[in-house]
Design a protein around this motif. Structure first.
Motif, PDB file in Angstrom:
ATOM      1  N   ILE A 186      50.697 -23.823 -37.816  1.00 14.27           N
ATOM      2  CA  ILE A 186      49.362 -23.210 -37.958  1.00 14.27           C
ATOM      3  C   ILE A 186      48.277 -24.262 -37.687  1.00 14.27           C
ATOM      4  O   ILE A 186      47.318 -24.015 -36.956  1.00 14.27           O
ATOM      5  CB  ILE A 186      49.188 -22.621 -39.374  1.00 14.27           C
ATOM      6  N   ALA A 187      48.415 -25.451 -38.281  1.00 14.67           N
ATOM      7  CA  ALA A 187      47.429 -26.519 -38.088  1.00 14.67           C
ATOM      8  C   ALA A 187      47.366 -26.945 -36.624  1.00 14.67           C
ATOM      9  O   ALA A 187      46.284 -27.216 -36.092  1.00 14.67           O
ATOM     10  CB  ALA A 187      47.760 -27.713 -38.978  1.00 14.67           C
ATOM     11  N   PHE A 188      48.528 -27.001 -35.967  1.00 15.44           N
ATOM     12  CA  PHE A 188      48.543 -27.344 -34.549  1.00 15.44           C
ATOM     13  C   PHE A 188      47.790 -26.295 -33.736  1.00 15.44           C
ATOM     14  O   PHE A 188      47.018 -26.637 -32.828  1.00 15.44           O
ATOM     15  CB  PHE A 188      49.991 -27.464 -34.047  1.00 15.44           C
ATOM     16  N   GLY A 189      47.969 -25.024 -34.069  1.00 17.98           N
ATOM     17  CA  GLY A 189      47.250 -23.949 -33.366  1.00 17.98           C
ATOM     18  C   GLY A 189      45.753 -24.064 -33.564  1.00 17.98           C
ATOM     19  O   GLY A 189      44.973 -23.915 -32.619  1.00 17.98           O
ATOM     20  N   ILE A 190      45.318 -24.337 -34.788  1.00 15.68           N
ATOM     21  CA  ILE A 190      43.881 -24.482 -35.061  1.00 15.68           C
ATOM     22  C   ILE A 190      43.330 -25.706 -34.333  1.00 15.68           C
ATOM     23  O   ILE A 190      42.255 -25.657 -33.730  1.00 15.68           O
ATOM     24  CB  ILE A 190      43.630 -24.576 -36.576  1.00 15.68           C
ATOM     25  N   GLY A 191      44.059 -26.813 -34.370  1.00 16.61           N
ATOM     26  CA  GLY A 191      43.629 -28.023 -33.665  1.00 16.61           C
ATOM     27  C   GLY A 191      43.527 -27.794 -32.168  1.00 16.61           C
ATOM     28  O   GLY A 191      42.583 -28.251 -31.517  1.00 16.61           O
ATOM     29  N   LEU A 192      44.479 -27.048 -31.631  1.00 19.25           N
ATOM     30  CA  LEU A 192      44.438 -26.728 -30.209  1.00 19.25           C
ATOM     31  C   LEU A 192      43.215 -25.857 -29.895  1.00 19.25           C
ATOM     32  O   LEU A 192      42.535 -26.069 -28.883  1.00 19.25           O
ATOM     33  CB  LEU A 192      45.727 -26.009 -29.810  1.00 19.25           C
ATOM     34  N   GLY A 193      42.908 -24.920 -30.782  1.00 20.93           N
ATOM     35  CA  GLY A 193      41.718 -24.084 -30.601  1.00 20.93           C
ATOM     36  C   GLY A 193      40.444 -24.912 -30.612  1.00 20.93           C
ATOM     37  O   GLY A 193      39.535 -24.693 -29.809  1.00 20.93           O
ATOM     38  N   LEU A 194      40.345 -25.874 -31.530  1.00 21.87           N
ATOM     39  CA  LEU A 194      39.172 -26.749 -31.581  1.00 21.87           C
ATOM     40  C   LEU A 194      39.060 -27.610 -30.330  1.00 21.87           C
ATOM     41  O   LEU A 194      37.958 -27.840 -29.808  1.00 21.87           O
ATOM     42  CB  LEU A 194      39.227 -27.641 -32.821  1.00 21.87           C
ATOM     43  N   LEU A 195      40.188 -28.091 -29.847  1.00 13.83           N
ATOM     44  CA  LEU A 195      40.186 -28.917 -28.639  1.00 13.83           C
ATOM     45  C   LEU A 195      39.722 -28.108 -27.433  1.00 13.83           C
ATOM     46  O   LEU A 195      38.899 -28.580 -26.637  1.00 13.83           O
ATOM     47  CB  LEU A 195      41.592 -29.486 -28.399  1.00 13.83           C
ATOM     48  N   VAL A 196      40.207 -26.880 -27.312  1.00 13.37           N
ATOM     49  CA  VAL A 196      39.790 -26.012 -26.211  1.00 13.37           C
ATOM     50  C   VAL A 196      38.293 -25.733 -26.308  1.00 13.37           C
ATOM     51  O   VAL A 196      37.567 -25.799 -25.301  1.00 13.37           O
ATOM     52  CB  VAL A 196      40.612 -24.704 -26.219  1.00 13.37           C
ATOM     53  N   SER A 197      37.797 -25.437 -27.515  1.00 15.63           N
ATOM     54  CA  SER A 197      36.363 -25.155 -27.656  1.00 15.63           C
ATOM     55  C   SER A 197      35.530 -26.386 -27.308  1.00 15.63           C
ATOM     56  O   SER A 197      34.445 -26.265 -26.736  1.00 15.63           O
ATOM     57  CB  SER A 197      36.039 -24.656 -29.065  1.00 15.63           C
ATOM     58  N   PHE A 198      36.022 -27.574 -27.628  1.00 16.61           N
ATOM     59  CA  PHE A 198      35.313 -28.807 -27.290  1.00 16.61           C
ATOM     60  C   PHE A 198      35.142 -28.938 -25.781  1.00 16.61           C
ATOM     61  O   PHE A 198      34.042 -29.208 -25.289  1.00 16.61           O
ATOM     62  CB  PHE A 198      36.058 -30.024 -27.844  1.00 16.61           C
ATOM     63  N   PHE A 199      36.227 -28.726 -25.037  1.00 17.91           N
ATOM     64  CA  PHE A 199      36.151 -28.860 -23.580  1.00 17.91           C
ATOM     65  C   PHE A 199      35.280 -27.771 -22.959  1.00 17.91           C
ATOM     66  O   PHE A 199      34.535 -28.021 -22.009  1.00 17.91           O
ATOM     67  CB  PHE A 199      37.551 -28.862 -22.951  1.00 17.91           C
ATOM     68  N   ILE A 200      35.342 -26.553 -23.495  1.00 16.18           N
ATOM     69  CA  ILE A 200      34.485 -25.481 -22.980  1.00 16.18           C
ATOM     70  C   ILE A 200      33.014 -25.811 -23.244  1.00 16.18           C
ATOM     71  O   ILE A 200      32.161 -25.631 -22.372  1.00 16.18           O
ATOM     72  CB  ILE A 200      34.875 -24.126 -23.611  1.00 16.18           C
ATOM     73  N   GLU A 201      32.706 -26.320 -24.456  1.00 17.64           N
ATOM     74  CA  GLU A 201      31.321 -26.699 -24.773  1.00 17.64           C
ATOM     75  C   GLU A 201      30.831 -27.797 -23.838  1.00 17.64           C
ATOM     76  O   GLU A 201      29.688 -27.762 -23.384  1.00 17.64           O
ATOM     77  CB  GLU A 201      31.222 -27.179 -26.216  1.00 17.64           C
ATOM     78  N   GLN A 202      31.690 -28.778 -23.565  1.00 19.45           N
ATOM     79  CA  GLN A 202      31.304 -29.871 -22.676  1.00 19.45           C
ATOM     80  C   GLN A 202      30.958 -29.342 -21.286  1.00 19.45           C
ATOM     81  O   GLN A 202      29.956 -29.740 -20.685  1.00 19.45           O
ATOM     82  CB  GLN A 202      32.426 -30.914 -22.574  1.00 19.45           C
ATOM     83  N   LYS A 203      31.798 -28.435 -20.770  1.00 18.95           N
ATOM     84  CA  LYS A 203      31.538 -27.862 -19.448  1.00 18.95           C
ATOM     85  C   LYS A 203      30.231 -27.073 -19.441  1.00 18.95           C
ATOM     86  O   LYS A 203      29.438 -27.169 -18.502  1.00 18.95           O
ATOM     87  CB  LYS A 203      32.681 -26.933 -19.029  1.00 18.95           C
ATOM     88  N   MET A 204      30.005 -26.283 -20.485  1.00 16.29           N
ATOM     89  CA  MET A 204      28.789 -25.468 -20.551  1.00 16.29           C
ATOM     90  C   MET A 204      27.542 -26.345 -20.662  1.00 16.29           C
ATOM     91  O   MET A 204      26.516 -26.061 -20.033  1.00 16.29           O
ATOM     92  CB  MET A 204      28.877 -24.484 -21.709  1.00 16.29           C
ATOM     93  N   GLN A 205      27.610 -27.418 -21.456  1.00 14.70           N
ATOM     94  CA  GLN A 205      26.470 -28.320 -21.584  1.00 14.70           C
ATOM     95  C   GLN A 205      26.195 -29.036 -20.266  1.00 14.70           C
ATOM     96  O   GLN A 205      25.039 -29.243 -19.889  1.00 14.70           O
ATOM     97  CB  GLN A 205      26.716 -29.327 -22.702  1.00 14.70           C
ATOM     98  N   LYS A 206      27.252 -29.402 -19.560  1.00 16.46           N
ATOM     99  CA  LYS A 206      27.083 -30.071 -18.276  1.00 16.46           C
ATOM    100  C   LYS A 206      26.413 -29.131 -17.271  1.00 16.46           C
ATOM    101  O   LYS A 206      25.524 -29.542 -16.522  1.00 16.46           O
ATOM    102  CB  LYS A 206      28.444 -30.528 -17.750  1.00 16.46           C
ATOM    103  N   LYS A 207      26.818 -27.854 -17.270  1.00 19.66           N
ATOM    104  CA  LYS A 207      26.200 -26.872 -16.378  1.00 19.66           C
ATOM    105  C   LYS A 207      24.728 -26.681 -16.714  1.00 19.66           C
ATOM    106  O   LYS A 207      23.880 -26.560 -15.830  1.00 19.66           O
ATOM    107  CB  LYS A 207      26.905 -25.520 -16.491  1.00 19.66           C
TER     108      LYS A 207
END
Length: 131
Positions: free
Chosen positions: A102-123
């Motif tokens: 469960i913790a790995f799934g949540i951590g993976l979700g946070l990591l994905v959201s981090f990369f999506i936020e970075q891409k959106m901020q860069k755009k």
């Protein structure tokens, strides 16, 4: 050691709220001290009225526009972790493995959201401002 678990649970359940109240009160007192110190410095340095108002005014906390994205990715990760537990046949009795997946799934979700936020901020930075 049977019987000590109950006492430990009672002590822990009483200690956590007490510590929360103490630390919350300390943070409130410290904030008030900082505000008083700032006002004293403004008076001593004879700051003009506009500067003093700008320094003293409470800064509004603007909610992040990525909060929904972050929570969505966390909940998707939580769901994927739970689904992985189901597929692997891990039941709730195996506490450690269940919670690790469960913790790995949540951590993976946070990591994905981090990369999506970075891409959106860069755009957003690359787009010219139309004002």
């Amino acid at each position: 050691m049977t019987g000590y678990e109950g006492i430990f649970a009672i002590v822990l359940s009483m200690t956590i709220p007490i510590l929360g109240i103490i630390f919350g009160s300390l943070m409130y007192i410290r904030k008030k001290q900082n505000d008083t110190e700032l006002r004293r410095l403004i008076i001593e340095n004879h700051a003009d009225l506009e500067t003093a108002k700008a320094l003293i005014a409470e800064q509004e906390k603007k909610p992040s526009k990525y909060t929904s994205l972050r929570w969505a990715c966390i909940l998707i990760g939580l769901g994927l972790g739970t689904f992985a537990d189901y597929l692997l046949g891990i039941n709730f009795e195996n506490d450690l493995y269940f919670w690790l997946v469960i913790a790995f799934g949540i951590g993976l979700g946070l990591l994905v959201s981090f990369f999506i936020e970075q891409k959106m901020q860069k755009k957003e930075q690359e787009q010219p401002q139309d004002e």
